[in-house]
Design a protein around this motif. Structure first.
Motif, PDB file in Angstrom:
ATOM      1  N   SER A 126       0.831  -1.203   0.000  1.00  0.00           N
ATOM      2  CA  SER A 126       0.000   0.000   0.000  1.00  0.00           C
ATOM      3  C   SER A 126       0.868   1.256   0.000  1.00  0.00           C
ATOM      4  N   PRO A 127       0.445   2.268  -0.741  1.00  0.00           N
ATOM      5  CA  PRO A 127       1.188   3.542  -0.717  1.00  0.00           C
ATOM      6  C   PRO A 127       1.250   4.172   0.670  1.00  0.00           C
ATOM      7  N   SER A 128       0.305   3.819   1.550  1.00  0.00           N
ATOM      8  CA  SER A 128       0.300   4.400   2.889  1.00  0.00           C
ATOM      9  C   SER A 128       1.167   3.631   3.882  1.00  0.00           C
ATOM     10  N   ALA A 129       1.696   2.474   3.472  1.00  0.00           N
ATOM     11  CA  ALA A 129       2.583   1.711   4.353  1.00  0.00           C
ATOM     12  C   ALA A 129       3.925   2.414   4.473  1.00  0.00           C
ATOM     13  N   HIS A 130       4.534   2.303   5.645  1.00  0.00           N
ATOM     14  CA  HIS A 130       5.859   2.881   5.864  1.00  0.00           C
ATOM     15  C   HIS A 130       6.853   1.741   6.022  1.00  0.00           C
ATOM     16  N   ILE A 131       7.769   1.624   5.078  1.00  0.00           N
ATOM     17  CA  ILE A 131       8.758   0.551   5.067  1.00  0.00           C
ATOM     18  C   ILE A 131      10.119   1.152   5.409  1.00  0.00           C
ATOM     19  N   GLY A 132      10.772   0.601   6.443  1.00  0.00           N
ATOM     20  CA  GLY A 132      12.070   1.117   6.867  1.00  0.00           C
ATOM     21  C   GLY A 132      13.171   0.790   5.877  1.00  0.00           C
ATOM     22  N   GLU A 133      14.378   1.100   6.288  1.00  0.00           N
ATOM     23  CA  GLU A 133      15.548   0.856   5.448  1.00  0.00           C
ATOM     24  C   GLU A 133      15.999  -0.601   5.563  1.00  0.00           C
ATOM     25  N   ASN A 134      16.581  -1.078   4.461  1.00  0.00           N
ATOM     26  CA  ASN A 134      17.163  -2.421   4.424  1.00  0.00           C
ATOM     27  C   ASN A 134      16.130  -3.494   4.765  1.00  0.00           C
ATOM     28  N   VAL A 135      14.964  -3.395   4.143  1.00  0.00           N
ATOM     29  CA  VAL A 135      13.887  -4.370   4.337  1.00  0.00           C
ATOM     30  C   VAL A 135      13.763  -5.216   3.072  1.00  0.00           C
ATOM     31  N   SER A 136      13.758  -6.532   3.255  1.00  0.00           N
ATOM     32  CA  SER A 136      13.577  -7.465   2.147  1.00  0.00           C
ATOM     33  C   SER A 136      12.152  -8.002   2.179  1.00  0.00           C
ATOM     34  N   ILE A 137      11.459  -7.953   1.033  1.00  0.00           N
ATOM     35  CA  ILE A 137      10.068  -8.408   0.950  1.00  0.00           C
ATOM     36  C   ILE A 137       9.962  -9.422  -0.183  1.00  0.00           C
ATOM     37  N   GLY A 138       9.407 -10.609   0.112  1.00  0.00           N
ATOM     38  CA  GLY A 138       9.371 -11.705  -0.833  1.00  0.00           C
ATOM     39  C   GLY A 138       8.247 -11.597  -1.853  1.00  0.00           C
ATOM     40  N   TYR A 139       8.152 -12.616  -2.701  1.00  0.00           N
ATOM     41  CA  TYR A 139       7.133 -12.689  -3.740  1.00  0.00           C
ATOM     42  C   TYR A 139       5.731 -12.807  -3.131  1.00  0.00           C
ATOM     43  N   ASN A 140       4.771 -12.163  -3.785  1.00  0.00           N
ATOM     44  CA  ASN A 140       3.347 -12.285  -3.443  1.00  0.00           C
ATOM     45  C   ASN A 140       2.995 -11.776  -2.049  1.00  0.00           C
ATOM     46  N   ALA A 141       3.861 -11.022  -1.433  1.00  0.00           N
ATOM     47  CA  ALA A 141       3.537 -10.439  -0.131  1.00  0.00           C
ATOM     48  C   ALA A 141       2.488  -9.335  -0.302  1.00  0.00           C
ATOM     49  N   VAL A 142       1.638  -9.194   0.727  1.00  0.00           N
ATOM     50  CA  VAL A 142       0.634  -8.128   0.753  1.00  0.00           C
ATOM     51  C   VAL A 142       0.876  -7.300   2.009  1.00  0.00           C
ATOM     52  N   ILE A 143       1.209  -6.042   1.819  1.00  0.00           N
ATOM     53  CA  ILE A 143       1.428  -5.101   2.919  1.00  0.00           C
ATOM     54  C   ILE A 143       0.314  -4.074   2.835  1.00  0.00           C
ATOM     55  N   ALA A 144      -0.632  -4.128   3.761  1.00  0.00           N
ATOM     56  CA  ALA A 144      -1.862  -3.335   3.655  1.00  0.00           C
ATOM     57  C   ALA A 144      -1.659  -1.904   4.144  1.00  0.00           C
ATOM     58  N   GLU A 145      -2.762  -1.174   4.198  1.00  0.00           N
ATOM     59  CA  GLU A 145      -2.721   0.253   4.509  1.00  0.00           C
ATOM     60  C   GLU A 145      -2.168   0.525   5.906  1.00  0.00           C
ATOM     61  N   ASN A 146      -1.331   1.556   5.962  1.00  0.00           N
ATOM     62  CA  ASN A 146      -0.819   2.095   7.229  1.00  0.00           C
ATOM     63  C   ASN A 146       0.005   1.111   8.049  1.00  0.00           C
ATOM     64  N   VAL A 147       0.476   0.057   7.426  1.00  0.00           N
ATOM     65  CA  VAL A 147       1.417  -0.838   8.092  1.00  0.00           C
ATOM     66  C   VAL A 147       2.740  -0.110   8.277  1.00  0.00           C
ATOM     67  N   ILE A 148       3.383  -0.364   9.418  1.00  0.00           N
ATOM     68  CA  ILE A 148       4.713   0.175   9.675  1.00  0.00           C
ATOM     69  C   ILE A 148       5.671  -0.992   9.859  1.00  0.00           C
ATOM     70  N   ILE A 149       6.742  -1.007   9.070  1.00  0.00           N
ATOM     71  CA  ILE A 149       7.779  -2.029   9.172  1.00  0.00           C
ATOM     72  C   ILE A 149       9.099  -1.330   9.439  1.00  0.00           C
ATOM     73  N   GLY A 150       9.763  -1.718  10.537  1.00  0.00           N
ATOM     74  CA  GLY A 150      11.017  -1.087  10.921  1.00  0.00           C
ATOM     75  C   GLY A 150      12.181  -1.488  10.036  1.00  0.00           C
ATOM     76  N   ASP A 151      13.317  -0.906  10.316  1.00  0.00           N
ATOM     77  CA  ASP A 151      14.534  -1.172   9.546  1.00  0.00           C
ATOM     78  C   ASP A 151      14.984  -2.623   9.717  1.00  0.00           C
ATOM     79  N   ASP A 152      15.704  -3.119   8.712  1.00  0.00           N
ATOM     80  CA  ASP A 152      16.432  -4.392   8.790  1.00  0.00           C
ATOM     81  C   ASP A 152      15.521  -5.601   8.997  1.00  0.00           C
TER      82      ASP A 152
END
Length: 248
Positions: free
Chosen positions: A6-32
């Motif tokens: 989602s464009p509203s998700a906040h993804i930190g630095e150095n984050v790896s995201i695999g195939y077919n993952a779904v990150i929904a609205e306003n999700v926050i994922i920290g660094d590393d």
């Protein structure tokens, strides 16, 4: 890569995201962080720094209810929160309203239901089910295929062996009377429960109590005592060198 973020998700630095993952609205994922393949992280979930989430995990799922469930569908629950440096194993499910402390391991195929709190550096083993409205302390070990019933309270540094079953319904699913009496189990600080123990509703395993493998607990277990059998009976003291206060 077949994934949705989602464009509203906040993804930190150095984050790896695999195939077919779904990150929904306003999700926050920290660094590393490392997010595996086919992971679904629902709206608003909070993922700390240095978290590893393996393939096919679901985070922040809202509960569903059967028509005859004692838990009625209500307002939408708050997002799930996963602390720093946690590991969530393959195909685990962490529901909305769960609050997971730092350094927790939730192993493959485990389920952590809504309104559950888990303290730091606790291990939730493979296939463990933690039902709703449970509190689990810090530095606990809950081993493979244990079942922690709703409304239970597990203290710090408790040990729950593989295949342990806890219960909360003395009426075994019949009569309206049961709705007034639901009560989970209490396992106090440093208590230990060996493999394949069954604990009846509302029973208390007091500090440093020890329940031997295969026992059925029908009465509260005194502090620093060993119980065993069906029904479990007191057989002696926990050896002095095994008490939590003697551990480094």
């Amino acid at each position: 890569m077949g994934r949705h973020i989602s464009p509203s998700a906040h993804i930190g630095e150095n984050v790896s995201i695999g195939y077919n993952a779904v990150i929904a609205e306003n999700v926050i994922i920290g660094d590393d962080c490392t997010i595996g393949h086919n992971v679904v992280i629902y709206d608003g979930s909070r993922i700390g720094r240095g978290v590893r989430i393996d393939d096919n995990v679901v985070i922040g799922k809202q509960p569903i209810r059967a028509a005859n469930s004692i838990f009625k569908t209500g307002d939408v629950l708050p997002p799930a929160s996963i602390g720093d440096d946690c590991i969530v194993g393959t195909s685990a499910v962490v529901y909305a309203g769960a609050n997971i402390g730092e350094g927790v391991l939730i192993a493959d195929l485990a389920t952590v239901r809504e309104n559950v709190s888990i303290g730091e550096h606790t291990i939730i083993g493979r296939g463990v089910a933690v039902e709703n409205y449970c509190t689990i302390g810090s530095y606990c070990k809950i081993e493979t295929n244990a079942y922690i019933t709703a409304y239970s309270n597990i203290g710090d540094r408790a040990f729950i062996g593989p295949g342990v079953v806890t219960t909360n319904d003395n009426f075994v699913g019949r009569t309206e009377e049961r709705f007034k009496h639901f009560k989970g189990v209490t396992v106090k600080r440093g208590a230990r429960i060996a493999a394949h123990v069954t604990i009846l509703p509302g029973k208390v395993i007091n500090e440093d109590g020890l329940v031997a493998a295969g026992s059925v607990v029908t009465k509260d277990v005194p502090a620093k005592k060993v119980v065993m059998g069906t029904p479990a009976r007191e057989t002696g003291d926990v050896p002095e060198e095994q008490l939590l206060e003697r551990q480094k």
